[in-house]
Every structure is written in structure tokens, then in C-alpha cells.
Design a protein around this motif. Structure first.
Motif, PDB file in Angstrom:
ATOM      1  N   HIS A 125      38.797   5.759   0.595  1.00 30.07           N
ATOM      2  CA  HIS A 125      39.542   4.815   1.423  1.00 30.07           C
ATOM      3  C   HIS A 125      38.693   3.610   1.842  1.00 30.07           C
ATOM      4  N   ASP A 126      37.373   3.666   1.707  1.00 27.62           N
ATOM      5  CA  ASP A 126      36.504   2.559   2.071  1.00 27.62           C
ATOM      6  C   ASP A 126      36.275   1.581   0.916  1.00 27.62           C
ATOM      7  N   ARG A 127      36.678   1.943  -0.274  1.00 30.62           N
ATOM      8  CA  ARG A 127      36.365   1.123  -1.448  1.00 30.62           C
ATOM      9  C   ARG A 127      37.026  -0.231  -1.427  1.00 30.62           C
ATOM     10  N   CYS A 128      38.156  -0.392  -0.759  1.00 25.03           N
ATOM     11  CA  CYS A 128      38.848  -1.673  -0.775  1.00 25.03           C
ATOM     12  C   CYS A 128      38.710  -2.426   0.538  1.00 25.03           C
ATOM     13  N   GLN A 129      37.803  -1.986   1.387  1.00 22.41           N
ATOM     14  CA  GLN A 129      37.543  -2.707   2.621  1.00 22.41           C
ATOM     15  C   GLN A 129      36.886  -4.040   2.283  1.00 22.41           C
ATOM     16  N   PRO A 130      37.187  -5.105   3.018  1.00 21.06           N
ATOM     17  CA  PRO A 130      36.530  -6.392   2.762  1.00 21.06           C
ATOM     18  C   PRO A 130      35.010  -6.235   2.745  1.00 21.06           C
ATOM     19  N   MET A 173      28.753  -9.104  -9.257  1.00 20.94           N
ATOM     20  CA  MET A 173      29.323  -8.087  -8.374  1.00 20.94           C
ATOM     21  C   MET A 173      30.686  -8.546  -7.899  1.00 20.94           C
ATOM     22  N   GLU A 174      31.702  -7.716  -8.123  1.00 24.32           N
ATOM     23  CA  GLU A 174      33.022  -8.013  -7.564  1.00 24.32           C
ATOM     24  C   GLU A 174      33.021  -7.504  -6.127  1.00 24.32           C
ATOM     25  N   ILE A 175      33.360  -8.396  -5.195  1.00 26.38           N
ATOM     26  CA  ILE A 175      33.373  -8.079  -3.770  1.00 26.38           C
ATOM     27  C   ILE A 175      34.816  -8.142  -3.271  1.00 26.38           C
ATOM     28  N   ALA A 176      35.284  -7.096  -2.612  1.00 25.16           N
ATOM     29  CA  ALA A 176      36.639  -7.086  -2.064  1.00 25.16           C
ATOM     30  C   ALA A 176      36.753  -8.119  -0.947  1.00 25.16           C
ATOM     31  N   ALA A 177      37.854  -8.865  -0.959  1.00 28.73           N
ATOM     32  CA  ALA A 177      38.073  -9.890   0.070  1.00 28.73           C
ATOM     33  C   ALA A 177      38.907  -9.348   1.208  1.00 28.73           C
TER      34      ALA A 177
END
Length: 159
Positions: free
Chosen positions: A4-9, A155-159
Motif C-alpha cells: 500500500h506504500d508503493r504509490c505514495q507520492p 527512477m520513476e517517482i510517484a507524484a
């Protein structure tokens, strides 16, 4: 990380890297691709953090070398001026063994989920550009020459 933390900004969603340790040369004032990598963002709102460096030397004259970051064929993260580049360094002394490592770092917002190619390109203002070595091409550390490796990390960083 819990799922559940993988898509946190700010979460890192994926990492891609590439390196180049081959010695090569390029003509004066020619932006030459040194190392590149491709990434396919999982979301159009993601940011891409570009990190890396190019290792280069001079072609037996005092010169300046510069680095550009490209997204496909577009220059990104550069200054504005006659010769726009992300970073530059001076190799002074007019001798053929000087080398330098120029860093690259930029946070891009490509707004796509299509594959993107990022590349680090280098150029010299006088004399030839020598990638991963110097014009002396000696493996003796005592000669002042230093072999190196160019690298890029995406690195792809979640926004």
C-alpha cells in the motif's frame, strides 16, 4: 515496502540504469550520445529522476567540455545561452592527459506512459572529445590519465 506504500507520492516505482565503459572520440562541438536508457512510466503523473555522469578527456589542447540531458531528441534541464548545457567543466593546460567526470541530475515531468529514451550527450569546444579516457590513452596512473565509465540511472517517482 508494504504494497500500500508503493504509490505514495515520492515512492520509487522503478529503476533503470545503463553504463558505457568504451573509449571513443568525437569531433569538436558535436553533441555525442555517451550513454542512454529507456523507461516506460506506469503513470502519466510520475516524475523521472535522471542521475548520472560522463567521464571525458581533452584532445591535447586546453578546452571546455559540456553535458546535455536529452529526453528523446529534446534537450532538458539546460541553461539558456549561446551554448546551453546542463553542466560543463574546463580542462586547462594544453596537455593531452586531463580527464573530468561531469555530473547530471534532473527531475523531469514527461506526462506520458509511453517509452521514453533519456541520453547523456557530451561535446568539447576545442579539440576532440575523448570519452572514458584522455587523448594520451595510457593505462598508467602515473601519466595522469584516468580511465572511467559513464552511467545513467532513471527512477520513476510517484507524484
Amino acid at each position: 515496502f508494504p504494497s500500500h506504500d508503493r504509490c505514495q507520492p515520492g515512492s520509487v516505482l522503478q529503476v533503470v540504469s545503463a553504463s558505457n565503459s568504451s573509449r571513443s572520440t568525437a569531433s569538436t562541438q558535436t553533441w555525442t550520445s555517451v550513454v542512454s536508457a529507456s523507461i516506460t512510466p506506469t503513470s502519466s503523473s510520475s516524475k523521472i529522476l535522471i542521475l548520472g555522469h560522463v567521464h571525458c578527456g581533452n584532445g591535447s589542447v586546453s578546452n571546455s567540455v559540456g553535458l546535455r540531458i536529452y529526453r528523446d531528441s529534446t534537450v532538458i534541464g539546460s541553461g539558456t545561452g549561446t551554448v546551453d548545457c546542463h553542466a560543463a567543466d574546463n580542462l586547462q593546460g594544453g596537455i593531452s592527459w586531463m580527464t573530468v567526470s561531469i555530473p547530471a541530475h534532473f527531475l523531469d515531468s514527461p506526462a506520458t506512459t509511453s517509452s521514453i529514451s533519456y541520453s547523456l550527450r557530451a561535446a568539447s569546444w576545442e579539440g576532440i572529445l575523448v570519452v572514458n579516457s584522455s587523448n594520451n590513452d595510457s593505462n598508467s596512473f602515473g601519466s595522469g590519465n584516468a580511465y572511467g565509465t559513464c552511467q545513467i540511472v532513471l527512477m520513476e517517482i510517484a507524484a
